[in-house]
Motif scaffolding. Structure first.
Motif, PDB file in Angstrom:
ATOM      1  N   ALA A   1       0.838  -1.203   0.000  1.00 42.59           N
ATOM      2  CA  ALA A   1       0.000   0.000   0.000  1.00 42.59           C
ATOM      3  C   ALA A   1       0.874   1.254   0.000  1.00 42.59           C
ATOM      4  CB  ALA A   1      -0.936  -0.002   1.201  1.00 42.59           C
ATOM      5  N   LYS A   2       1.939   1.214   0.760  1.00 42.97           N
ATOM      6  CA  LYS A   2       2.862   2.346   0.799  1.00 42.97           C
ATOM      7  C   LYS A   2       3.569   2.505  -0.542  1.00 42.97           C
ATOM      8  CE  LYS A   2       6.743   4.241   3.427  1.00 42.97           C
ATOM      9  NZ  LYS A   2       7.684   4.022   4.553  1.00 42.97           N
ATOM     10  N   ALA A   3       3.944   1.381  -1.160  1.00 41.71           N
ATOM     11  CA  ALA A   3       4.614   1.429  -2.452  1.00 41.71           C
ATOM     12  C   ALA A   3       3.700   2.004  -3.527  1.00 41.71           C
ATOM     13  CB  ALA A   3       5.084   0.036  -2.852  1.00 41.71           C
ATOM     14  N   ALA A   4       2.423   1.687  -3.463  1.00 38.56           N
ATOM     15  CA  ALA A   4       1.475   2.152  -4.476  1.00 38.56           C
ATOM     16  C   ALA A   4       1.315   3.664  -4.456  1.00 38.56           C
ATOM     17  CB  ALA A   4       0.124   1.475  -4.274  1.00 38.56           C
ATOM     18  N   LYS A   5       1.575   4.296  -3.321  1.00 41.25           N
ATOM     19  CA  LYS A   5       1.441   5.748  -3.241  1.00 41.25           C
ATOM     20  C   LYS A   5       2.458   6.464  -4.135  1.00 41.25           C
ATOM     21  CE  LYS A   5      -0.446   5.857   1.458  1.00 41.25           C
ATOM     22  NZ  LYS A   5      -0.265   6.335   2.842  1.00 41.25           N
ATOM     23  N   ILE A   6       3.522   5.765  -4.511  1.00 36.29           N
ATOM     24  CA  ILE A   6       4.555   6.370  -5.351  1.00 36.29           C
ATOM     25  C   ILE A   6       3.982   6.827  -6.684  1.00 36.29           C
ATOM     26  CG2 ILE A   6       6.609   5.822  -6.735  1.00 36.29           C
ATOM     27  CD1 ILE A   6       7.653   4.195  -4.415  1.00 36.29           C
ATOM     28  N   TYR A   7       3.107   6.005  -7.263  1.00 40.71           N
ATOM     29  CA  TYR A   7       2.642   6.293  -8.625  1.00 40.71           C
ATOM     30  C   TYR A   7       1.160   6.673  -8.700  1.00 40.71           C
ATOM     31  CZ  TYR A   7       1.361   1.366  -8.047  1.00 40.71           C
ATOM     32  OH  TYR A   7       0.867   0.175  -7.567  1.00 40.71           O
ATOM     33  N   LYS A   8       0.442   6.623  -7.601  1.00 35.44           N
ATOM     34  CA  LYS A   8      -0.971   6.983  -7.629  1.00 35.44           C
ATOM     35  C   LYS A   8      -1.148   8.476  -7.901  1.00 35.44           C
ATOM     36  CE  LYS A   8      -2.848   2.972  -6.682  1.00 35.44           C
ATOM     37  NZ  LYS A   8      -3.699   2.266  -7.674  1.00 35.44           N
ATOM     38  N   ALA A   9      -2.181   8.819  -8.666  1.00 38.59           N
ATOM     39  CA  ALA A   9      -2.466  10.226  -8.968  1.00 38.59           C
ATOM     40  C   ALA A   9      -2.940  10.952  -7.702  1.00 38.59           C
ATOM     41  CB  ALA A   9      -3.519  10.312 -10.068  1.00 38.59           C
ATOM     42  N   PRO A  10      -2.568  12.202  -7.567  1.00 39.32           N
ATOM     43  CA  PRO A  10      -1.637  12.920  -8.451  1.00 39.32           C
ATOM     44  C   PRO A  10      -0.190  12.556  -8.104  1.00 39.32           C
ATOM     45  CG  PRO A  10      -2.332  14.381  -6.698  1.00 39.32           C
ATOM     46  CD  PRO A  10      -3.098  13.088  -6.506  1.00 39.32           C
ATOM     47  N   MET A  11       0.607  12.225  -9.127  1.00 38.94           N
ATOM     48  CA  MET A  11       2.002  11.883  -8.877  1.00 38.94           C
ATOM     49  C   MET A  11       2.718  13.063  -8.252  1.00 38.94           C
ATOM     50  SD  MET A  11       3.370   9.746 -12.179  1.00 38.94           S
ATOM     51  CE  MET A  11       2.790   8.074 -12.532  1.00 38.94           C
TER      52      MET A  11
END
Length: 216
Positions: free
Chosen positions: A154-164
């Motif tokens: 979940a933390k890793a997904a925040k890297i590329y989730k909009a808005p980047m």
């Protein structure tokens, strides 16, 4: 100065950035070199040998060729059929990304990736391919979160989730076939004609229980 200088294996190692052990191993595998010997039995390398090793190193690290194919190409005897099986980098570039980023990224000891807005790998450097245990061209489309420990996805997904957005020192625990441990990622969004990509550079956090892969 000698008209035809010769170098010891340790001197060649300094000039090429290869360890003496690696140089000897390359000689045994696929007969990369056959250096002359001194009267005492010590290896003696020429400037041509040094240039050859540097070329093989570039082909294995920057283009991802196997040692066998790199030696053959450095000698100019790579069969056409093998060349098709191991295409040069420009044939596997992702959506027109230049060779410039690869030529730099492959020389660095960091994990370097380009991610699309869905978190899929668009491109990556050789250290990432080694860690995952797949050819670099096979990494395209692999989800970044699949390289991460489940509890950190979940933390890793925040890297590329909009808005980047730019992130610094984003600590994530990775788990791949050849790599496991805590890494710190610096990430920057990059504008492309078709949208944004996220460029990520991961550095191992030593002393935190991480285990990086050994040098080849």
């Amino acid at each position: 100065m000698k008209a035809n200088p010769s170098f010891s294996v340790s001197e060649v190692g300094t000039m090429t950035g290869l360890s003496p052990h690696t140089i000897r191993a390359w000689e045994r595998r696929h007969g990369a070199l056959s250096p002359a010997r001194s009267s005492a039995g010590q290896r003696q390398y020429t400037t041509e040998d040094v240039d050859f090793l540097i070329r093989v190193k570039q082909l294995t690290r920057a283009r991802g060729l196997s040692l066998k194919l790199a030696v053959m190409e450095a000698r100019g005897v790579l069969p056409a059929a093998e060349a098709v099986m191991a295409p040069p980098d420009e044939e596997v570039q992702a959506d027109g990304h230049s060779d410039t980023w690869r030529s730099v990224a492959d020389l660095l000891p960091y994990l370097m990736l380009l991610l699309d807005p869905r978190g899929r790998i668009v491109d990556a450097n050789i250290p990432v391919a080694r860690a995952v245990g797949r050819l670099r061209r096979e990494l395209q489309g692999v989800r970044f979160v699949d390289l991460v420990e489940p509890y950190d996805r979940a933390k890793a997904a925040k890297i590329y989730k909009a808005p980047m957005q730019q992130r610094r020192a984003w600590e994530i625990n990775l788990k791949t076939r050849s790599l496991r441990g805590l890494f710190s990622f610096d990430c920057w969004p990059i504008r492309q004609e078709e949208g944004f990509l996220m460029a990520c550079i991961g550095r191992e956090l030593k002393g935190e229980g991480s285990e990086f892969w050994p040098e080849n």
